[in-house]
Write an enzyme that holds these catalytic residues in place. Structure first.
Site, PDB file in Angstrom:
ATOM      1  N   CYS A 203       0.801  -1.290  -0.026  1.00  9.67           N
ATOM      2  CA  CYS A 203       0.041  -0.142  -0.242  1.00  9.67           C
ATOM      3  C   CYS A 203       0.924   1.103   0.040  1.00  9.67           C
ATOM      4  O   CYS A 203       0.243   2.324  -0.124  1.00  9.67           O
ATOM      5  CB  CYS A 203      -1.037  -0.053   1.229  1.00  9.67           C
ATOM      6  SG  CYS A 203      -2.202  -1.381   0.972  1.00  9.67           S
TER       7      CYS A 203
ATOM      8  N   CYS B  91      -2.491   7.958   7.389  1.00  9.99           N
ATOM      9  CA  CYS B  91      -0.966   8.073   7.782  1.00  9.99           C
ATOM     10  C   CYS B  91      -1.183   8.205   9.186  1.00  9.99           C
ATOM     11  O   CYS B  91      -0.209   7.681   9.976  1.00  9.99           O
ATOM     12  CB  CYS B  91      -0.590   9.067   7.148  1.00  9.99           C
ATOM     13  SG  CYS B  91      -0.248   8.915   5.057  1.00  9.99           S
TER      14      CYS B  91
END
Lengths: 394, 147
Positions: free
Chosen positions: B33, B104
């Protein structure tokens, strides 16, 4: 830090001053609608006609085979959707490749949702389709083959002439998305058996929002944008006169200097590729080394993520692009890099540098010098690199 | 696209590196990813205070900045306090993140948890409220993206 080195010419290009000068009168002086009857409009009409003749000449077509559109994406949509509609009594099968631009791929997905079947051809590790597989994919119901002339990410040039021959042999229409190729490398639609070709103006120092489609006489395709009778009733909408004039001028300039530009760009490109491969470890060149656009460099740097790389290059005044997930707005990296067989983690570290004829050796030397430092810095922060180093020590 | 704080933490990341013989190490995310974060903690045996914290991150600008900020936020805190540092706190400290980059900050939170979990496992202790980290922060997220 005022330096700006623009190495994203596959995204868009600067309009050339000569091109802009040609366009200027059609904004405020002769702003007429070329479809009008009065004499004031005759100059604009003549300018559009001349642009059409000019472009036709450059690709070995007839003037009435050139249709002005709003750009590459519109042309691609038109070619696919209108062919599908026009040929639906013959069949419902379309062949394309896995590395097409999204203007093709997403249009194919749209057609699939509407009852059409699409074969997406694989490509080899350099991004080339197999002619054998193409021919095998053709069915009695195949109505269209759409393969890009050259890939926008990795620069690979497909065997267009051979694809055209196969299409002709099987009586299937052949469309090519030539957005990255037109005005960069020679194209002759007759020699190459191209039935339809999509082009965008801003990829060769022309303006944005203008493009054209070459549509061979005899191909019966309906309108995609419906409305007025412009473009022989096949593409409605008031002519974008400055855009058309500018695109034609840009095409003329590009063709006049094509041999010289190819030579110059290839030299700078090869210098850039060689320096990257020689001076930076764990790097891979993407795309065919030889069958490659003169202005394209695409590399993957292992253990590094593309967006970070782009931000750091930007801080050094370098404009570039990447196929990493973060830059594509999804979790998946570029479909092109995956199609050439790269694992996700490698594809995330891709960098595309696309030159123009104005890119100098000094420019690319500066970029490589900065790139070396940036890659080293990002690797020093990368847990993947840390693991790799530790594994190698054992 | 990014706030000044994010750009600052990306350009001048705090606490990059490794800690030898760290009290706890946590790695989350996956290369598929496009982001992996690894956090190293140096924890005082007696006080349970995080004396030092380092990170290494493979990922985008936001991934680097959130790791950097997360290390700043947990440094000097006890392991119990560090557990309370949420992804929201990391985001707020960075003056926000673009919506597509919120994951994130989750990864940053998760990496701290993973390092604390490693510490707890090694020392056979239980930290209330801490559970075994997920192997892959992106699990489920990908499904959401599919229509």
């Amino acid at each position: 830090m005022n330096k700006l080195i623009y190495l994203d010419n596959a995204a868009t290009t600067a309009v050339k001053p000569e091109v802009f000068e040609k366009m200027k009168p059609y904004f405020m002086e002769n702003y007429s609608n070329p479809s009008s009857v009065y004499s004031f409009a005759q100059d604009a009409k003549a300018a559009v006609d001349e642009a059409r003749d000019t472009i036709a000449n450059l690709i070995g077509a007839k003037s009435n085979e050139i249709y002005f559109t709003g750009g590459g994406s519109e042309s691609d949509n038109w070619a696919l959707i209108s062919t599908a509609f026009a040929k639906k009594d013959k069949g419902n099968h379309i062949i394309t490749s896995k590395i097409e631009h999204h203007a093709i791929l997403h249009t194919c997905e749209y057609l699939e949702k509407n009852g059409f079947e699409v074969t997406y051809l694989d490509v080899d590790e350099n991004g080339l389709i197999s002619l054998e597989e193409l021919e095998k994919a053709i069915r009695p119901t195949t109505i269209l083959i759409s393969i890009m002339f050259a890939n926008n990410e990795i620069g690979t040039i497909e065997p267009i002439k051979e694809i055209g021959e196969i299409a002709k042999k099987h009586d299937v229409l052949f469309h090519t998305d030539a957005v990255q190729a037109f005005a960069h490398i020679p194209i002759n639609v007759k020699d190459m058996n191209i039935d339809m070709m999509s082009v965008s103006g801003h990829k060769f120092h022309g303006p944005k929002g203008i493009g054209f489609m070459y549509l061979r006489n005899g191909v019966k395709l309906g309108a995609f944008v419906h409305g007025g009778s412009q473009e022989r009733s096949r593409r409605a909408g008031t002519h974008n006169v400055p855009g058309i004039v500018g695109m034609a001028e840009a095409a003329v300039i590009a063709h006049k200097n094509m041999d010289e530009n190819i030579k110059k760009e290839s030299e700078v490109r090869d210098h850039l590729i060689n320096r990257i491969l020689d001076e930076i470890p764990y790097v891979r060149l993407n795309g065919d080394r030889v069958k490659r656009l003169p202005n394209n460099v695409n590399c993957c740097f292992r253990f590094v993520e593309g967006e970070s790389l782009l931000i750091m290059l930007d801080q050094k005044g370098v404009c570039a692009s990447s196929g990493s997930a973060c830059t594509s707005g999804s979790l998946d990296p570029s479909h092109v890099l995956l199609a050439i067989g790269l694992p996700h983690e490698i594809a995330h570290g891709s960098l595309r540098l696309t030159l123009s004829e104005d890119t100098t050796m000094e420019d690319v030397d500066y970029v490589v010098d900065e790139l070396k430092k940036i890659i080293e810095r990002l690797r020093s922060m990368s847990p993947l690199y840390e693991d790799f180093v530790k594994e190698n020590q054992q | 696209m990014y706030s000044e704080k994010v750009m600052d933490h990306f350009s001048n990341p705090r606490n990059v590196g490794e800690i030898e013989n760290a009290s706890g190490v946590g790695t989350v995310g996956n290369a598929k990813c496009g982001d992996i974060m690894r956090i190293y903690l140096d924890i005082d045996e007696e006080t349970k205070i995080i004396k030092d914290c380092k990170f290494k991150t493979f990922g985008c600008g936001a991934a680097v900045a959130t790791s950097s900020m997360a290390t700043e936020l947990v440094k000097g805190k006890t392991i119990y306090e560090a557990l309370q540092v949420t992804n929201k706190a990391v985001m707020e400290a960075l003056d926000g993140l673009p919506p597509v980059k919120v994951h994130c900050s989750l990864l940053a939170e998760e990496s701290i948890h993973a390092a604390l979990w490693d510490y707890a496992q090694k020392n056979n202790i239980e930290i209330p409220g801490l559970s075994e980290p997920k192997n892959d922060i992106h699990e489920g997220e990908e499904d959401e993206d599919e229509e």
